[in-house]
Design an enzyme around this catalytic site. Sequence first.
Site, PDB file in Angstrom:
ATOM      1  CG  ASN A  81     -12.049  14.594  -2.477  1.00 44.83           C
ATOM      2  OD1 ASN A  81     -12.995  14.924  -3.189  1.00 44.83           O
ATOM      3  ND2 ASN A  81     -11.918  13.382  -1.988  1.00 44.83           N
ATOM      4  CG  HIS A 137     -12.892  12.043  -7.327  1.00 42.26           C
ATOM      5  ND1 HIS A 137     -13.381  13.291  -6.992  1.00 42.26           N
ATOM      6  CD2 HIS A 137     -12.712  11.381  -6.151  1.00 42.26           C
ATOM      7  CE1 HIS A 137     -13.504  13.365  -5.683  1.00 42.26           C
ATOM      8  NE2 HIS A 137     -13.097  12.227  -5.144  1.00 42.26           N
ATOM      9  CB  CYS A 187     -16.230  11.309  -4.612  1.00 43.12           C
ATOM     10  SG  CYS A 187     -15.754  11.958  -3.013  1.00 43.12           S
TER      11      CYS A 187
HETATM   12  O1  UT7 Z   1     -13.012  11.029  -2.505  1.00 38.85           O
HETATM   13  C1  UT7 Z   1     -13.380   9.802  -1.998  1.00 38.85           C
HETATM   14  C2  UT7 Z   1     -12.282   8.870  -2.112  1.00 38.85           C
HETATM   15  N1  UT7 Z   1     -11.277   9.164  -1.126  1.00 38.85           N
HETATM   16  C3  UT7 Z   1     -10.058   8.827  -1.374  1.00 38.85           C
HETATM   17  O2  UT7 Z   1      -9.795   8.354  -2.454  1.00 38.85           O
HETATM   18  C4  UT7 Z   1      -9.025   8.958  -0.281  1.00 38.85           C
HETATM   19  C5  UT7 Z   1      -8.105   7.791  -0.357  1.00 38.85           C
HETATM   20  N2  UT7 Z   1      -7.070   7.778   0.661  1.00 38.85           N
HETATM   21  C6  UT7 Z   1      -6.032   8.627   0.677  1.00 38.85           C
HETATM   22  O3  UT7 Z   1      -5.964   9.532  -0.108  1.00 38.85           O
HETATM   23  C7  UT7 Z   1      -4.930   8.369   1.664  1.00 38.85           C
HETATM   24  O4  UT7 Z   1      -5.107   7.089   2.253  1.00 38.85           O
HETATM   25  C8  UT7 Z   1      -4.831   9.432   2.779  1.00 38.85           C
HETATM   26  C9  UT7 Z   1      -4.278  10.715   2.193  1.00 38.85           C
HETATM   27  C10 UT7 Z   1      -6.182   9.656   3.408  1.00 38.85           C
HETATM   28  C11 UT7 Z   1      -3.849   8.962   3.875  1.00 38.85           C
HETATM   29  O5  UT7 Z   1      -2.599   8.662   3.311  1.00 38.85           O
HETATM   30  P1  UT7 Z   1      -1.855   7.279   3.722  1.00 38.85           P
HETATM   31  O6  UT7 Z   1      -0.559   7.299   3.063  1.00 38.85           O
HETATM   32  O7  UT7 Z   1      -2.798   6.168   3.375  1.00 38.85           O
HETATM   33  O8  UT7 Z   1      -1.679   7.468   5.277  1.00 38.85           O
HETATM   34  P2  UT7 Z   1      -2.225   6.570   6.470  1.00 38.85           P
HETATM   35  O9  UT7 Z   1      -3.696   6.694   6.594  1.00 38.85           O
HETATM   36  O10 UT7 Z   1      -1.647   5.218   6.315  1.00 38.85           O
HETATM   37  O11 UT7 Z   1      -1.574   7.324   7.718  1.00 38.85           O
HETATM   38  C12 UT7 Z   1      -0.161   7.394   7.845  1.00 38.85           C
HETATM   39  C13 UT7 Z   1       0.169   8.186   9.095  1.00 38.85           C
HETATM   40  C14 UT7 Z   1      -0.640   7.795  10.325  1.00 38.85           C
HETATM   41  O12 UT7 Z   1       0.253   7.788  11.411  1.00 38.85           O
HETATM   42  P3  UT7 Z   1       0.807   6.422  12.027  1.00 38.85           P
HETATM   43  O13 UT7 Z   1      -0.392   5.675  12.452  1.00 38.85           O
HETATM   44  O14 UT7 Z   1       1.533   5.773  10.876  1.00 38.85           O
HETATM   45  O15 UT7 Z   1       1.692   6.895  13.114  1.00 38.85           O
HETATM   46  C15 UT7 Z   1      -1.624   8.935  10.491  1.00 38.85           C
HETATM   47  O16 UT7 Z   1      -1.975   9.155  11.828  1.00 38.85           O
HETATM   48  O17 UT7 Z   1      -0.090   9.588   8.872  1.00 38.85           O
HETATM   49  C16 UT7 Z   1      -0.828  10.111   9.975  1.00 38.85           C
HETATM   50  N3  UT7 Z   1      -1.684  11.195   9.501  1.00 38.85           N
HETATM   51  C17 UT7 Z   1      -1.272  12.462   9.432  1.00 38.85           C
HETATM   52  N4  UT7 Z   1      -0.120  13.068   9.770  1.00 38.85           N
HETATM   53  C18 UT7 Z   1      -0.019  14.383   9.577  1.00 38.85           C
HETATM   54  C19 UT7 Z   1      -2.936  11.117   9.025  1.00 38.85           C
HETATM   55  N5  UT7 Z   1      -3.368  12.332   8.660  1.00 38.85           N
HETATM   56  C20 UT7 Z   1      -2.350  13.196   8.907  1.00 38.85           C
HETATM   57  C21 UT7 Z   1      -2.197  14.571   8.735  1.00 38.85           C
HETATM   58  N6  UT7 Z   1      -1.013  15.125   9.074  1.00 38.85           N
HETATM   59  N7  UT7 Z   1      -3.164  15.355   8.221  1.00 38.85           N
END
Ligand code: UT7
Length: 323
Positions: free
Chosen positions: A280, A250, A114
């Site tokens: 992204n 980004h 990225c």
């Molecule tokens: O480009 C390179 C750099 N990349 C980034 O900068 C990405 C950085 N990270 C992020 O943008 C965020 O961390 C994410 C968007 C990937 C995730 O958001 P989050 O608020 O950090 O969520 P999380 O990973 O803590 O997951 C929360 C919950 C989980 O469920 P439990 O374990 O709390 O029951 C996941 O299983 O959301 C669940 N989950 C989803 N639910 C519905 C994860 N993906 C999905 C989904 N739909 N697509």
Amino acid sequence: MTRRAAISGTGSALPARRVSNQELAEQVDTSDEWIVERTGIRFRHIAGPDETTSTLATAAAQHALDAAGMEAGQIDLIVLATATPDQTFPATATRVQAALGIDDCVAFDVQAVCSGFLYAVSVADSMIRAGAATNALVIGAETFSRILDWEDRNTCVLFGDGAGAVVLTAEEGGEQTGRGVLATKLHADGRHNELLYVDGGPSTTGTVGKVRMKGREVFRHAVVNLANVLGESLSAAGLAPEDIDWLVPHQANARILDATARKLGLDPSKVVVTVDQHANTSAASVPLALDQAVRDGRIKKNDIVVLEAMGGGFTWGAAVLRY
Ligand code: UT7
């Protein structure tokens, strides 16, 4: 006399197919509400069978050449940032070179995921300053859809395909005009490989592999690293956050964009946001957003524009320029 690399044209290209969150929710266990609330993403473009990283890159490059009023034959350097090349080798930059009808120039890819476009700008800027190039095409292009695990909702909803390009031209007497790249800062920290990587490669599995990410941890690092590198690059340019006309970040997550603007004390209206429309697109996201803000008239000649990105590696970087 100072020689600087100034942007003389921008361009971008997106695959024809646009996919909504709703459409994805019919294939994987997710929802429009979750994706919008956690990421700000509403749509992404996905490459069709005839669209590849090089076809998107070539289209973006041609638009940038047209905007610069330049013929392809005037280009003496192509630096293409991608993590999804058409082939393991040769470099996708050489496919773009051939497609543009350029018989001879320097052409190579850079791989910083990225952050790739920031790395590419920094390399092209250094070569131009050193007198090794005069007119450079700097491209970020990806078909990330090809390395997504479409059954992994943690990653497949986050990414899209596309390409963006700029023509960087040597500006003699740049010190007087003030235009051009004022400072770039790059970083890498290879200890975090397991937080964001692809589980395959030519020298390990012999396969292409799929994207794997521990999103929450990446998020935490992104906010800290981006704030630091923005501060570093601004002070290297002798500027302060209040001098920024436009921040072109980004586009990984709207919440990261908000947090970065807050840390800088920057009015959110000065942040170019395309994550809602493109998701992204890895190395393509910064030049795609830049081209959009140039074409819709927001970014004007002599504006102070700051570019930044963070991605797998980890790698991160920023560039400060007077447009
Ligand atoms: O480009 C390179 C750099 N990349 C980034 O900068 C990405 C950085 N990270 C992020 O943008 C965020 O961390 C994410 C968007 C990937 C995730 O958001 P989050 O608020 O950090 O969520 P999380 O990973 O803590 O997951 C929360 C919950 C989980 O469920 P439990 O374990 O709390 O029951 C996941 O299983 O959301 C669940 N989950 C989803 N639910 C519905 C994860 N993906 C999905 C989904 N739909 N697509």
